[in-house]
Design a protein around this motif. Structure first.
Motif, PDB file in Angstrom:
ATOM      1  N   LEU A   1      57.198 -44.400  40.490  1.00 29.30           N
ATOM      2  CA  LEU A   1      57.282 -44.207  41.940  1.00 29.30           C
ATOM      3  C   LEU A   1      57.582 -42.751  42.287  1.00 29.30           C
ATOM      4  CD1 LEU A   1      59.247 -46.581  44.322  1.00 29.30           C
ATOM      5  CD2 LEU A   1      59.357 -44.118  44.588  1.00 29.30           C
ATOM      6  N   VAL A   2      58.532 -42.149  41.556  1.00 25.19           N
ATOM      7  CA  VAL A   2      58.983 -40.789  41.857  1.00 25.19           C
ATOM      8  C   VAL A   2      57.971 -39.739  41.402  1.00 25.19           C
ATOM      9  CG1 VAL A   2      60.763 -39.048  41.367  1.00 25.19           C
ATOM     10  CG2 VAL A   2      61.418 -41.425  41.815  1.00 25.19           C
ATOM     11  N   THR A   3      57.430 -39.918  40.196  1.00 25.02           N
ATOM     12  CA  THR A   3      56.623 -38.862  39.580  1.00 25.02           C
ATOM     13  C   THR A   3      55.124 -39.096  39.624  1.00 25.02           C
ATOM     14  OG1 THR A   3      56.629 -39.869  37.373  1.00 25.02           O
ATOM     15  CG2 THR A   3      58.519 -38.472  37.948  1.00 25.02           C
ATOM     16  N   GLY A   4      54.714 -40.365  39.780  1.00 23.81           N
ATOM     17  CA  GLY A   4      53.295 -40.679  39.675  1.00 23.81           C
ATOM     18  C   GLY A   4      52.825 -40.793  38.236  1.00 23.81           C
ATOM     19  N   ASP A   5      53.750 -40.627  37.289  1.00 26.41           N
ATOM     20  CA  ASP A   5      53.445 -40.749  35.862  1.00 26.41           C
ATOM     21  C   ASP A   5      54.223 -41.927  35.277  1.00 26.41           C
ATOM     22  OD1 ASP A   5      51.751 -38.425  35.598  1.00 26.41           O
ATOM     23  OD2 ASP A   5      53.568 -37.212  35.786  1.00 26.41           O
ATOM     24  N   TYR A   6      53.685 -42.477  34.201  1.00 21.42           N
ATOM     25  CA  TYR A   6      54.383 -43.562  33.519  1.00 21.42           C
ATOM     26  C   TYR A   6      55.482 -42.993  32.629  1.00 21.42           C
ATOM     27  CZ  TYR A   6      50.618 -46.481  35.247  1.00 21.42           C
ATOM     28  OH  TYR A   6      49.744 -47.143  36.067  1.00 21.42           O
ATOM     29  N   ALA A   7      56.540 -43.787  32.445  1.00 19.31           N
ATOM     30  CA  ALA A   7      57.724 -43.306  31.736  1.00 19.31           C
ATOM     31  C   ALA A   7      57.396 -42.802  30.339  1.00 19.31           C
ATOM     32  CB  ALA A   7      58.773 -44.413  31.656  1.00 19.31           C
ATOM     33  N   ASP A   8      56.478 -43.492  29.634  1.00 22.38           N
ATOM     34  CA  ASP A   8      56.193 -43.080  28.262  1.00 22.38           C
ATOM     35  C   ASP A   8      55.339 -41.814  28.194  1.00 22.38           C
ATOM     36  OD1 ASP A   8      53.852 -44.186  29.168  1.00 22.38           O
ATOM     37  OD2 ASP A   8      53.762 -45.773  27.670  1.00 22.38           O
ATOM     38  N   GLU A   9      54.916 -41.315  29.368  1.00 21.83           N
ATOM     39  CA  GLU A   9      54.174 -40.057  29.418  1.00 21.83           C
ATOM     40  C   GLU A   9      55.082 -38.865  29.743  1.00 21.83           C
ATOM     41  OE1 GLU A   9      50.034 -42.048  31.159  1.00 21.83           O
ATOM     42  OE2 GLU A   9      51.382 -40.937  32.487  1.00 21.83           O
ATOM     43  N   ILE A  10      56.337 -39.166  30.021  1.00 20.31           N
ATOM     44  CA  ILE A  10      57.247 -38.116  30.490  1.00 20.31           C
ATOM     45  C   ILE A  10      58.196 -37.707  29.368  1.00 20.31           C
ATOM     46  CG2 ILE A  10      59.124 -37.600  32.095  1.00 20.31           C
ATOM     47  CD1 ILE A  10      57.833 -39.349  34.107  1.00 20.31           C
ATOM     48  N   ASP A  11      58.301 -36.406  29.129  1.00 21.61           N
ATOM     49  CA  ASP A  11      59.279 -35.915  28.155  1.00 21.61           C
ATOM     50  C   ASP A  11      60.545 -35.494  28.908  1.00 21.61           C
ATOM     51  OD1 ASP A  11      57.429 -32.806  27.707  1.00 21.61           O
ATOM     52  OD2 ASP A  11      58.844 -33.368  29.266  1.00 21.61           O
TER      53      ASP A  11
END
Length: 233
Positions: free
Chosen positions: A207-217
């Motif tokens: 919701l916040v980033t537009g990215d999925y959690a496993d794509e975020i470092d």
């Protein structure tokens, strides 16, 4: 008109927080009813799940009306769609807490958990409650770092689940098949409850980033909440 629109969006978020708090309380009370063989408490947990179901239905109605009337785009659309998915996670969490209470009711006046496993099940219940409390905080704060921490916190639940199975598979198990089935189901209920709390947190990341959690470092998580160091500083 726009103020009313954003009030409706806020109302959806408030409903999610209330659902998270209700199911967190439910899993804690269900754990107590199971370990203490407290039939009255178990019945109250079972009955209270209707409130969670009502909140989900109300949230779905609000979301569908918003989609139809306002046709939100970009971040607002993400909020509505993600909230629908989070409400499904939370409703299922409430069902799992109810399942724990139903096992307690089924085995009354005895506890379904043998004494040598009560500490492990108590720890699983307390951890489930803490994870859901943290998920509620993530919904309120939209803190990406905190959301990502739930992934690591859930490892402790997986460890407890493995410990439970080690006891069940031990040749020295002496509590019979019925108790083994009960303990297997209870362990699964807590493990799945924790998974739903993590899923809620992951959806907030999206919701916040537009990215999925496993794509975020971790660096991206810091950037999302403004804590990343400034290059060249």
């Amino acid at each position: 008109m726009r103020d009313a629109y954003h009030e409706e969006l806020d109302s959806i978020s408030d409903s999610l927080v209330e659902m998270a708090r209700l199911v967190g309380s439910a899993v804690g009370r269900a754990t107590t009813s199971m370990l203490d063989a407290d039939l009255k408490l178990a019945e109250s947990v079972i009955a209270a799940d209707e409130k969670v179901d009502d909140l989900q239905r109300d949230l779905e109605t609000k979301a569908i009306q918003l989609l139809a009337r306002q046709q939100p785009v970009a971040t607002d659309l993400r909020i509505v769609v993600t909230s629908l998915r989070m409400s499904a996670d939370l409703e299922r969490s409430g069902d799992l807490a109810q399942h724990v209470a139903k096992v307690a009711r089924l085995r009354f006046p005895d506890s379904p958990v043998p004494r040598d496993l009560q500490a492990t099940l108590l720890e699983m219940g307390q951890l489930a409650q803490r994870l859901m409390a943290k998920a509620a905080e993530v919904i309120i704060t939209k803190d990406v770092d905190l959301a990502l921490q739930l992934e690591q916190d859930d490892d402790a639940m997986d460890d407890l689940h493995r410990t439970l199975f080690q006891h069940l598979m031990d040749d020295r198990w002496k509590h019979g098949i019925e108790t083994a089935v009960d303990v297997t189901l209870l362990g699964r209920y807590y493990e799945r409850f924790a998974d739903h709390a993590v899923s809620v947190a992951r959806r907030v990341v999206y919701l916040v980033t537009g990215d999925y959690a496993d794509e975020i470092d971790p660096a991206m998580a810091a950037a999302a909440d403004g804590t990343a160091p400034v290059e060249g500083a």
